[in-house]
Design a protein around this motif. Structure first.
Motif, PDB file in Angstrom:
ATOM      1  N   GLN C  32       0.825  -1.351   0.035  1.00  0.00           N
ATOM      2  CA  GLN C  32       0.211   0.421  -0.500  1.00  0.00           C
ATOM      3  C   GLN C  32       0.674   1.048   0.161  1.00  0.00           C
ATOM      4  O   GLN C  32       0.564   2.284  -0.469  1.00  0.00           O
ATOM      5  CB  GLN C  32      -1.122   0.079   0.968  1.00  0.00           C
ATOM      6  N   ASP C 162     -10.965   3.317  -3.208  1.00  0.00           N
ATOM      7  CA  ASP C 162     -10.749   2.913  -2.107  1.00  0.00           C
ATOM      8  C   ASP C 162     -10.158   3.217  -1.248  1.00  0.00           C
ATOM      9  O   ASP C 162      -9.050   3.247  -1.333  1.00  0.00           O
ATOM     10  CB  ASP C 162     -11.433   1.669  -1.965  1.00  0.00           C
ATOM     11  N   THR C 164      -9.144   3.082   1.808  1.00  0.00           N
ATOM     12  CA  THR C 164      -8.090   2.290   2.697  1.00  0.00           C
ATOM     13  C   THR C 164      -7.527   1.312   2.338  1.00  0.00           C
ATOM     14  O   THR C 164      -6.546   0.756   2.840  1.00  0.00           O
ATOM     15  CB  THR C 164      -9.455   1.260   2.855  1.00  0.00           C
ATOM     16  N   TYR C 165      -7.946   1.305   1.021  1.00  0.00           N
ATOM     17  CA  TYR C 165      -5.954   0.722   0.309  1.00  0.00           C
ATOM     18  C   TYR C 165      -4.912   0.729   0.250  1.00  0.00           C
ATOM     19  O   TYR C 165      -3.672   0.553   0.492  1.00  0.00           O
ATOM     20  CB  TYR C 165      -6.652   0.398  -1.203  1.00  0.00           C
ATOM     21  N   LEU C 166      -4.710   2.328   0.907  1.00  0.00           N
ATOM     22  CA  LEU C 166      -3.869   3.087   1.112  1.00  0.00           C
ATOM     23  C   LEU C 166      -2.958   2.839   2.861  1.00  0.00           C
ATOM     24  O   LEU C 166      -2.303   3.338   2.875  1.00  0.00           O
ATOM     25  CB  LEU C 166      -3.744   4.120   0.715  1.00  0.00           C
ATOM     26  N   LEU C 167      -3.990   2.761   3.763  1.00  0.00           N
ATOM     27  CA  LEU C 167      -3.867   2.525   4.417  1.00  0.00           C
ATOM     28  C   LEU C 167      -3.385   1.287   5.354  1.00  0.00           C
ATOM     29  O   LEU C 167      -3.670   0.117   4.998  1.00  0.00           O
ATOM     30  CB  LEU C 167      -5.027   2.916   5.540  1.00  0.00           C
ATOM     31  N   PRO C 168      -2.658   1.144   6.327  1.00  0.00           N
ATOM     32  CA  PRO C 168      -2.384   2.273   7.245  1.00  0.00           C
ATOM     33  C   PRO C 168      -0.769   2.444   6.513  1.00  0.00           C
ATOM     34  O   PRO C 168       0.116   1.709   5.620  1.00  0.00           O
ATOM     35  CB  PRO C 168      -1.552   1.718   8.492  1.00  0.00           C
ATOM     36  N   GLY C 171       2.935   1.447   6.917  1.00  0.00           N
ATOM     37  CA  GLY C 171       3.085   0.032   7.335  1.00  0.00           C
ATOM     38  C   GLY C 171       3.677  -0.359   6.591  1.00  0.00           C
ATOM     39  O   GLY C 171       3.890  -1.572   7.351  1.00  0.00           O
ATOM     40  N   PHE C 233      -7.315  -0.831  -7.201  1.00  0.00           N
ATOM     41  CA  PHE C 233      -7.403  -2.005  -7.078  1.00  0.00           C
ATOM     42  C   PHE C 233      -6.591  -2.981  -5.825  1.00  0.00           C
ATOM     43  O   PHE C 233      -7.404  -4.170  -5.596  1.00  0.00           O
ATOM     44  CB  PHE C 233      -6.383  -3.079  -8.518  1.00  0.00           C
ATOM     45  N   GLU C 236      -2.914  -6.319  -3.645  1.00  0.00           N
ATOM     46  CA  GLU C 236      -2.604  -7.617  -4.268  1.00  0.00           C
ATOM     47  C   GLU C 236      -3.730  -8.201  -5.623  1.00  0.00           C
ATOM     48  O   GLU C 236      -2.478  -8.662  -6.601  1.00  0.00           O
ATOM     49  CB  GLU C 236      -3.804  -8.267  -3.560  1.00  0.00           C
ATOM     50  N   ASN C 237      -4.433  -7.267  -5.825  1.00  0.00           N
ATOM     51  CA  ASN C 237      -4.970  -7.192  -7.337  1.00  0.00           C
ATOM     52  C   ASN C 237      -4.068  -6.533  -8.404  1.00  0.00           C
ATOM     53  O   ASN C 237      -4.139  -6.953  -9.197  1.00  0.00           O
ATOM     54  CB  ASN C 237      -6.643  -6.964  -7.801  1.00  0.00           C
TER      55      ASN C 237
END
Lengths: 530, 375, 358
Positions: C32, C162, C164-168, C171, C233, C236-237
């Protein structure tokens, strides 16, 4: 019509640069001084005029008491016969002896006649045979006298002239309806009357060894870039050809890229357009005998500009400009895109449209490329036929050809309705373009686009555009980048390219055309509404 | 000299390139597929000596205007889904163009055994748009294609419009190939698919299938698709009818037309995760049967809002119970918020036994903008 | 050439097919945090830019060939120039091959690779044959023409992204980010062409500024697109997409024009700017090296260089081979990009020292 005083014909040595081959210079006329005796002059002159039966040789006597033998020589139909009779023959033959005696052997006699007797504007004294022959053929009235080696060359030219009309190719709703005509002097006067700047320079030269066509270069001394003026002058003077018939020929001799398909100079028939071009630092070239004038150097964007853009509201002018660029793109691209989409990338068509198009295509036995090419040739023929038939008949041919042949083609299953729309749409787009030059080019450029799209689909189409753009970018007009202000990008000039910005914001002259005086509007900053 | 050689080379190679036209395929020689259905083969049989597994059915609008039939339906079967195309050569001379497919249907048996093998052939096809719609059917999906909607050009366009615009009037997610691919491969996410069924010659949406990754594990009817869509946060505009009661007696009955929006907050105490889902519904009252003027009776509108909020909340709660007890997958797409905070820690375990143990609180807020009074 | 045009030249040279694939490479290890990797990886070309600028400042009067021969002698200098030209030719070959494969996959599946490559080569030769100035100008024009394509990103960001795919953030760990940064920095390579191009610019004092702007104009979109692909995406995708940027456009249905990805690809099919830019540079340095009359022999050497690149580009027969060879070739970028200016700077220092001692 006003008779415009004409500048003295070019001095014999100035316009002809030394590098011209000798055999073309004053074709086979010995450059010798004229003899004093009239018969001597006749003998010398005879071989040069005896085969021209339209040259009138009118013998007469000057005065009645001590008559001096004289000859008037002129080309029939070129001079104004009324002036000739009233202002030349009459004073010479009848009033010559009102004052002093004309002394027959006096070498000052021509000077005397010119100063006291002849009531016309332009008189020049010549004493060389070559000048004499050339002036006769240039349309001067020549008066040769017994006992003087000087002959008088009088300019009283007048021929049938076309009336000043609106040029059919450059019609506008607003602005001047005047168009240039075939006479150089009248054309120059039209410019002068619109541009009364004392710095306006009119330089005349002669192009064509045999046609001896007069060419005038007009520019403003403290605006036009001297290098460009110099370059144009050199190129015009370097033209070494026996004759040019029109400005279109001269343009091809002075352009940078003879192989290119694009016109490299904007041609115009409208004096108001010409004046605006001069004010932007360009040089106006008028060729005698052609109403179409050349402005140089030119930019690609100029071909999309019409004088009317500046007279209309900014929004309307800008909208029409954008429309023209779109029309140019579509004129070239529509057919090619249709082929690319139908043959290669049908997914670009929405599903609801794809099925009907495919249904129509199913009925046509030819491949789509062939179908488009047939229609394209048909369209071009209709356009050409329309051009060459007289006025109303031409229009009728266009309408009849377009509608009936299109309908028949669909019925005969020669073409599908979509192809007809594509072909007629791209033809329509060419008519939107304001300059005949770019319209003609767009008719031809369609072909390579169609072929590229037929071979490689949208990729071929995109690559052909890349080639076209590269070609345009590599071009120059009298050394000025042709694609400016787009590439190299001159941001300040963009306000007069795709759009036509508010006149009050155009405070500077365009930088794409080099000029000396950059400022066009002085004074207070005007922003927004007052 | 060199320039001339160069020019010759260029002209020759241009001719060589130009005369190729390798990819030119006239649209008239193509068959356009609008709708495709994939099933596990029921009849069995062999292809090149290997047992047949899949059955592909496509719907092609008829491009020849001179014939009667509006569409052509072709059913073939094969060892693999793309491999079955081989069989089309024997029944259709034209080039099959798959890039215009608008809807892909999957049969029930295929969904139970897993869609992933089929998805691969879809995603691998670069000319296929990933925004096409997916749906599953009750029974074999190939059988559905024979239905003929009377007022649409063909079934393909009808089903496309149906699936694409379902969220205009109802809380229902619109699922594209892209959504399904993302949801079935990302950790912590699971897809859902609309279910289509044929009912007396008419094709309609009958519910929603719940998937664990690519396998169908359960289904919900139209009643439960509303809380599912709201909890998933699928953007919709929909009608919610309500009944107002006082002391057990019905006082009013009406409808609101609202759009939804979801907010999720996640908290953690040790290994206990708590998700707070806030569903915000905003819209208009478009009907209420009793003839009170609500602008005068200022208490009524908040009461309607409360009633709707309570209805939806209980719906959602019971759905969450069913999800945690029966489906045991996160079909309401909230695990990603936990991942967003503790990705490296949870990434490998979130798909197994996570959603059953978390606390999920639902809070519904309703904002009705008007009073429904006559203007 | 003006410094502004050099800026566009840098942009055109750095952005090629890798624009379409960089999000995948960046997220391979960094997950991410791919967008951070893109930013960090961009430091390599920045370093190359600064080094070459420092070098160029020492020899404002010379061009690349004169400088090489001045510093390393006639033979040594010539060898270095030839090596750089060869390097550029190989980069061109790789770019041609990658473009050809891309177009073959998406637009022209039945056309043989050699034909697509030949098409690209012919067009590039035509463009490069017009000289460095026209090449710079077409880069400028293409920049503006392709600019609208970048705004296509807005629609998938609104409808399919989306966050949330960039968070955290951060990380995935510093080590993973560093690994991805290195992979990405290979993608950015090619800044070494500045060794030649620097000396064509008229106002050398503005080069650094123009270079920095160009660098920013490349890095920021790369970062934006990587972040957008991640959001659409998920890490993973994303690994399953060969060309994530295209896949992002195809994953949503644009209003009016459904297949925006195709349209984007058609527009992008003229964007083999690195091919003609680098061909022009190598043709130019070879011409100057042989001390030939520019206009005529430039075309000849350009054709030779182009043909060589074309033949090289035909070596990989499958996309797997292409990826392997590209991977190997990628390592030459930091070697040449950092090695050349450092070597030259060192030689300049030594020569300076020697002249001072004398």
């Amino acid at each position: 019509m006003r008779k415009i005083p004409r500048k003295p014909a070019t001095p014999p040595s100035a316009p002809e640069p030394a590098e011209k081959p000798k055999n073309l210079q004053n074709i086979n006329i010995p450059d010798i001084t004229l003899p004093e005796s009239l018969t001597g002059k006749q003998t010398l002159l005879k071989p040069h005029i005896e085969r021209s039966q339209d040259i009138i040789n009118r013998p007469f006597f000057i005065g009645t008491q001590q008559p001096v033998e004289a000859y008037a020589l002129y080309v029939n139909g070129v001079i104004d016969t009324d002036t000739f009779n009233a202002s030349i023959l009459r004073p010479l033959m009848i009033y010559a002896e009102d004052g002093e005696d004309p002394r027959s052997q006096d070498p000052e006699l021509p000077e005397y006649i010119a100063r006291t007797l002849l009531t016309v504007g332009q008189i020049r004294k010549i004493d060389r045979l070559a000048d004499l022959v050339r002036d006769i053929y240039d349309g001067m009235l020549i008066i040769m006298l017994e006992g003087s080696s000087q002959a008088l060359s009088i300019d009283i030219q007048k021929g049938p002239l076309r009336a000043i009309e609106e040029p059919p190719a450059e019609r506008g709703l607003r602005g001047s309806r005047e168009g240039f005509i075939e006479n150089l002097d009248i054309n120059i006067s039209m410019v002068r009357r619109r541009l009364r700047d004392p710095k306006l320079v009119v330089k005349k030269t002669v192009v064509g060894q045999r046609t001896r066509t007069q060419v005038a270069m007009i520019y403003i001394e403290d605006i036009a870039d001297p290098n460009i003026v110099q370059e144009i002058e050199t190129r015009v003077n370097a033209v070494n050809v026996d004759g040019i018939a029109a400005s279109g020929m001269l343009e091809q001799f002075i352009q940078d890229r003879p192989w290119s398909i694009f016109y490299q100079h904007r041609l115009t028939e409208k004096p108001d357009k010409a004046v605006m071009q001069i004010l932007e630092g360009r040089v106006l070239i008028i060729v005698d005998g052609t109403p179409t004038t050349i402005t140089s150097p030119s930019l690609f964007v100029e071909f999309f500009q019409a004088p009317g853009d500046y007279y209309e509201r900014t929004w309307i002018g800008s909208f029409i400009r954008l429309l023209r660029y779109m029309a140019f793109f579509l004129a070239i691209s529509t057919s090619a895109l249709y082929i690319a989409v139908v043959n290669f990338q049908p997914e670009l068509i929405p599903a609801e449209l794809l099925v009907p198009i495919a249904r129509f295509r199913n009925q046509v036995p030819f491949p789509v490329v062939f179908e488009i090419l047939i229609l394209e040739v048909m369209m071009q023929l209709v356009i050409e036929a329309g051009h060459h038939l007289p006025g109303n008949v031409g229009q009728t041919v266009g309408v009849v050809g377009g509608i009936i042949m299109g309908q028949a083609a669909i019925t005969a299953r020669f073409a599908s309705p979509a192809a007809i729309i594509v072909a007629s749409f791209s033809a329509m787009c060419t008519f939107v373009l304001p300059s005949p030059g770019i319209a003609l080019v767009s008719r031809i450029l369609r072909l390579p686009m169609i072929l590229a799209a037929a071979a490689f689909g949208a990729v071929g189409f995109a690559l052909m555009w890349l080639i076209l753009l590269t070609h345009l970018i590599s071009m120059t007009s009298i050394g000025v980048p042709f694609m400016g202000p787009l590439s190299p990008t001159r941001y300040s000039d963009l306000k007069d390219s795709f759009i036509r910005s508010f006149l009050t914001t155009m405070k500077k002259r365009p930088v794409s055309i080099p000029s000396q005086d950059k400022v066009r509007q002085a004074g207070q900053e005007v922003t927004g509404d007052r | 000299m060199f320039r001339r050689i160069l020019l010759t080379i260029i002209i020759l190679s241009s001719i060589a390139l130009g005369s190729g036209c390798w990819d030119a395929r006239d649209i008239a020689d193509r068959s356009v597929v609008i709708l495709a259905a994939v099933d596990l083969s029921q009849e069995g049989g062999t292809q090149f000596g290997k047992p047949v597994r899949y059955e592909g059915t496509i719907l092609l609008p008829n491009l020849n205007p001179d014939t009667e039939e509006k569409v052509r339906i072709e059913k073939v079967s094969g060892v693999s889904i793309s491999g079955s195309r081989d069989q089309r050569a024997y029944i259709n001379p034209e080039i099959i163009m798959t890039r215009m497919i608008q809807v892909y249907l999957f049969g029930e048996s295929l969904c139970i055994s897993g869609i992933a093998p089929v998805m691969d052939s879809l995603l691998r096809n670069p000319v296929l748009s990933n925004s096409l719609h997916l749906a599953m059917t009750e029974g074999q999906s190939g059988d559905l294609l024979t239905a003929e909607p009377s007022d649409f050009p063909d079934l393909g366009l009808y089903v496309t419009d149906l699936l694409q615009k379902v969220n205009n009037k109802s809380f229902f997610p619109v699922v594209t190939l892209h959504d399904f691919a993302i949801h079935s491969t990302s950790p912590g996410r699971n897809p859902v698919l609309p279910i289509l069924k044929e009912d007396a010659g008419e094709v309609r949406i009958s519910g929603m299938g719940i998937f664990r990754k690519d396998r169908l594990i359960g289904r919900v009817g139209l009643d439960e698709s509303r809380p599912l869509a709201l909890l998933r946060g699928a953007q919709s505009m929909a009608y919610i009818p309500f009944i107002m009661t006082r002391d057990g007696e019905e006082t009013d009955r009406g409808t609101v037309f609202v759009g939804n929006h979801r907010k999720v907050r996640v908290e953690r105490q040790g290994n206990q995760f708590t998700f707070n889902i806030t569903i915000i519904l905003k819209g208009e009252l478009i009907e209420h049967e009793r003839s009170d003027v609500l602008t005068r009776d200022r208490q009524s509108l908040p009461k309607i809002e409360e009633q709707i909020a309570a209805d939806i909340e209980s719906e959602c709660q019971s759905f969450i119970e069913r999800m945690q007890g029966e489906f045991k997958v996160d079909c309401i797409d909230i695990s990603k918020y936990a991942l967003a905070k503790w990705r490296s820690e949870l990434e490998n375990t979130i798909d197994e036994g996570f959603i059953e143990k978390v606390n999920i609180n639902v809070d519904v807020k309703v904002h009705i903008r008007n009073t429904g009074d006559l203007l | 050439m003006t410094s502004k045009q050099l800026g566009f030249l840098i942009m055109g040279t750095l952005v090629g097919v890798n624009f379409l694939t960089i999000p995948r490479t960046a997220s391979e290890a960094a997950g991410q945090d791919a967008w951070i990797a893109v930013l960090v990886g961009a430091l390599l070309p920045l370093l190359v830019l600064v080094l070459i600028e420092r070098l160029g400042r020492r020899f404002p009067e010379m061009d690349f060939i004169q400088m090489s021969q001045y510093l390393f002698g006639k033979i040594g200098g010539s060898v270095l120039v030839i090596i750089l030209s060869l390097h550029m030719i190989i980069v061109v070959a790789r770019e041609i091959a990658r473009f050809a494969f891309l177009e073959s996959i998406f637009l022209l599946p039945l056309t043989p690779i050699w034909a697509i490559s030949l098409l690209i080569l012919l067009v590039s030769l035509y463009v490069a044959g017009q000289g460095a100035q026209v090449v710079a100008r077409i880069n400028e024009l293409l920049f503006y023409l392709l600019l609208p394509a970048f705004f296509l990103i807005v629609y998938p960001l609104i409808t399919a992204a989306d966050h949330t795919y960039l968070l955290p953030v951060g990380g995935s760990g510093i080590l993973s980010i560093a690994r991805s940064s290195f992979d990405v920095s290979l993608y950015y390579g090619r800044m070494e062409f500045l060794m030649v191009a620097y000396f064509m610019v008229t106002h050398k004092d503005e080069v650094l500024k123009a270079g920095l702007i160009a660098w920013g104009a490349v890095t920021v979109p790369y970062m934006l697109f990587t972040a957008a692909c991640l959001m659409v995406f998920g890490p993973e995708n994303l690994q399953e997409q060969i060309t994530p940027v295209l896949a992002m456009f195809t994953s949503v249905s644009y209003p009016l024009l459904e297949r925006m990805d195709m349209l984007f690809l058609v527009a992008w099919s003229v964007a083999f700017r690195p091919v003609f830019n680098l061909l022009c540079m190598s043709g130019y340095s070879l011409t100057r090296l042989l001390n030939l009359q520019e206009r005529r022999h430039y075309l000849m050497l350009l054709t030779v260089a182009g043909t060589a690149a074309y033949l090289f580009s035909l070596i990989p027969t499958s996309i797997v081979e292409l990826i392997i060879y590209s991977g190997w070739q990628g390592y030459t970028h930091p070697v040449v990009g950092l090695g050349y200016p450092l070597l030259y700077l060192l030689a300049a220092k030594m020569r300076e020292g020697r002249t001072q001692n004398v």
